[in-house]
Design a protein around this motif. Structure first.
Motif, PDB file in Angstrom:
ATOM      1  N   ILE A  48      26.125   4.874 -11.743  1.00  0.00           N
ATOM      2  CA  ILE A  48      27.109   5.217 -13.094  1.00  0.00           C
ATOM      3  C   ILE A  48      26.024   5.921 -14.024  1.00  0.00           C
ATOM      4  O   ILE A  48      25.001   6.109 -13.808  1.00  0.00           O
ATOM      5  CB  ILE A  48      27.610   4.006 -13.695  1.00  0.00           C
ATOM      6  CG1 ILE A  48      26.363   3.200 -13.943  1.00  0.00           C
ATOM      7  CG2 ILE A  48      28.776   3.280 -12.435  1.00  0.00           C
ATOM      8  CD1 ILE A  48      26.954   1.583 -14.721  1.00  0.00           C
ATOM      9  N   GLY A  49      26.630   6.491 -15.151  1.00  0.00           N
ATOM     10  CA  GLY A  49      25.728   6.935 -16.105  1.00  0.00           C
ATOM     11  C   GLY A  49      26.799   7.844 -17.225  1.00  0.00           C
ATOM     12  O   GLY A  49      27.902   8.074 -16.795  1.00  0.00           O
ATOM     13  N   PRO A  50      26.109   8.257 -18.356  1.00  0.00           N
ATOM     14  CA  PRO A  50      26.945   8.849 -19.144  1.00  0.00           C
ATOM     15  C   PRO A  50      26.997  10.222 -18.715  1.00  0.00           C
ATOM     16  O   PRO A  50      26.483  10.898 -17.713  1.00  0.00           O
ATOM     17  CB  PRO A  50      26.158   9.045 -20.496  1.00  0.00           C
ATOM     18  CG  PRO A  50      25.254   7.682 -20.293  1.00  0.00           C
ATOM     19  CD  PRO A  50      24.867   7.690 -19.066  1.00  0.00           C
ATOM     20  N   VAL A 105      30.309   7.427  -7.190  1.00  0.00           N
ATOM     21  CA  VAL A 105      30.325   7.666  -8.618  1.00  0.00           C
ATOM     22  C   VAL A 105      31.561   7.547  -9.299  1.00  0.00           C
ATOM     23  O   VAL A 105      32.681   8.023  -8.866  1.00  0.00           O
ATOM     24  CB  VAL A 105      30.006   9.335  -8.791  1.00  0.00           C
ATOM     25  CG1 VAL A 105      30.022   9.502 -10.047  1.00  0.00           C
ATOM     26  CG2 VAL A 105      28.515   9.220  -8.345  1.00  0.00           C
ATOM     27  N   GLU A 106      31.482   6.818 -10.362  1.00  0.00           N
ATOM     28  CA  GLU A 106      32.763   6.553 -11.141  1.00  0.00           C
ATOM     29  C   GLU A 106      32.343   6.169 -12.666  1.00  0.00           C
ATOM     30  O   GLU A 106      31.389   5.527 -12.791  1.00  0.00           O
ATOM     31  CB  GLU A 106      33.416   5.354 -10.431  1.00  0.00           C
ATOM     32  CG  GLU A 106      34.754   4.993 -11.017  1.00  0.00           C
ATOM     33  CD  GLU A 106      35.752   6.148 -10.977  1.00  0.00           C
ATOM     34  OE1 GLU A 106      36.164   6.549 -12.071  1.00  0.00           O
ATOM     35  OE2 GLU A 106      36.118   6.332  -9.986  1.00  0.00           O
ATOM     36  N   LEU A 153      36.428  -0.611 -12.346  1.00  0.00           N
ATOM     37  CA  LEU A 153      36.478  -0.570 -10.937  1.00  0.00           C
ATOM     38  C   LEU A 153      35.070  -0.791 -10.311  1.00  0.00           C
ATOM     39  O   LEU A 153      34.953  -1.620  -9.354  1.00  0.00           O
ATOM     40  CB  LEU A 153      37.075   0.663 -10.599  1.00  0.00           C
ATOM     41  CG  LEU A 153      36.893   1.226  -9.238  1.00  0.00           C
ATOM     42  CD1 LEU A 153      37.855   0.079  -8.363  1.00  0.00           C
ATOM     43  CD2 LEU A 153      37.316   2.780  -9.001  1.00  0.00           C
ATOM     44  N   VAL A 154      34.289  -0.259 -11.212  1.00  0.00           N
ATOM     45  CA  VAL A 154      32.626  -0.306 -10.526  1.00  0.00           C
ATOM     46  C   VAL A 154      32.294  -1.857 -10.665  1.00  0.00           C
ATOM     47  O   VAL A 154      31.744  -2.136  -9.442  1.00  0.00           O
ATOM     48  CB  VAL A 154      32.046   0.675 -11.434  1.00  0.00           C
ATOM     49  CG1 VAL A 154      30.194   0.261 -11.143  1.00  0.00           C
ATOM     50  CG2 VAL A 154      31.995   1.882 -11.330  1.00  0.00           C
ATOM     51  N   THR A 194      22.687  -5.848  -9.462  1.00  0.00           N
ATOM     52  CA  THR A 194      24.123  -6.357  -9.347  1.00  0.00           C
ATOM     53  C   THR A 194      24.894  -5.990 -10.540  1.00  0.00           C
ATOM     54  O   THR A 194      24.236  -5.883 -11.449  1.00  0.00           O
ATOM     55  CB  THR A 194      24.047  -7.915  -9.050  1.00  0.00           C
ATOM     56  OG1 THR A 194      23.609  -8.569 -10.296  1.00  0.00           O
ATOM     57  CG2 THR A 194      23.311  -8.478  -8.018  1.00  0.00           C
ATOM     58  N   PRO A 195      26.165  -6.047 -10.559  1.00  0.00           N
ATOM     59  CA  PRO A 195      27.090  -6.052 -11.616  1.00  0.00           C
ATOM     60  C   PRO A 195      26.440  -6.724 -12.912  1.00  0.00           C
ATOM     61  O   PRO A 195      26.459  -6.161 -13.945  1.00  0.00           O
ATOM     62  CB  PRO A 195      28.270  -6.077 -11.057  1.00  0.00           C
ATOM     63  CG  PRO A 195      28.496  -5.788  -9.801  1.00  0.00           C
ATOM     64  CD  PRO A 195      26.957  -6.178  -9.437  1.00  0.00           C
TER      65      PRO A 195
END
Length: 244
Positions: A35-37, A200-201, A206-207, A227-228
């Protein structure tokens, strides 16, 4: 199983560094998130590790094998499958033909002439059933909805039985019900069959619910991993996303 890692991976476009000295490893047998901007280099990274573009420097490793200069076709045969942010299907070919092209063992001319291995046809129909498109096998891909095309692209990627599947924004432009169907399939393939995923999302809900391990990019480089719950509370991630 297949392990993906990079060492010092770098790529620039016209003086703009899109991916900068990235050394990262993804967890084998898990659902990994990236993930990322916007503009942080995620899709460029995908294109580098799948051979779509070449790095300026650095290496891409599948297990311990350096695949940096391999073609996309050769990398796919090494066990990597992928989908794209914008669906890549053959619009004037049927759903079933799109599936058969994905295994790349039948020449296109033979395929269009009706020559395809029975085992491939049966496997294609099994995958179409798993994603809920088996009733549309004779339809042209261009007649499917965008969400159905996303499912077709995913099913086609799975036709080659990849050990590692890279999904580029699987929920992009897709309604919540279809997003959940995709998530359920990823979970099933991961838990029951041991396939590794890298997703990638931008859909953070969801991620956080789907991924076991998340890497965060900002300005072309990883700034956090974990981890999340670890990523959600990381100050560097909050600054990158929220500026706080």
């Amino acid at each position: 199983m297949t392990t993906l890692s990079t060492r010092g991976l770098t790529r620039s476009f016209g003086g703009v560094v899109a991916v900068s000295d990235v050394s990262v490893a993804f967890l084998d047998g898990k659902v990994n998130g990236l993930i990322g901007p916007n503009g942080s280099g995620k899709t460029t990274f995908f294109n580098l590790v799948t051979g779509m573009i070449r790095p300026d420097s650095g290496r891409v490793l599948i297990d311990s094998t350096d695949v940096t200069r391999w073609s996309p076709h050769r990398i796919a045969h090494a066990g990597l499958g992928r989908t794209f942010q914008l669906c890549r299907v053959f619009p004037r070919m049927s759903v079933l033909e799109n599936m058969l092209v994905a295994v790349r063992r039948t020449r296109l001319r033979e395929l269009l002439g009706g020559v395809a291995g029975r085992a491939d046809v049966l496997r294609a129909r099994e995958w179409l059933a798993r994603v809920g498109l088996d009733h549309l096998e004779r339809a042209e891909a261009r007649d499917l909805s965008f969400g159905q095309q996303k499912l077709l692209e995913l099913a086609a990627a799975l036709m080659a039985e990849p050990a590692l599947v890279l999904l580029d924004e699987p929920a992009g432009g897709v309604n919540p019900a279809l997003t959940e169907r995709i998530a359920d399939l990823v979970r099933e393939l991961n838990v029951r069959e041991g396939r590794t995923f890298l997703v990638v999302e931008h859909n953070m809900e969801l991620v956080m619910s789907l991924c076991d391990h998340i890497v965060v990019f900002d300005r072309g480089s990883p700034i956090a991993a974990g981890t999340p719950s670890e990523v959600r509370s990381d100050q560097r991630v909050l600054e990158a996303y929220l500026g706080v």
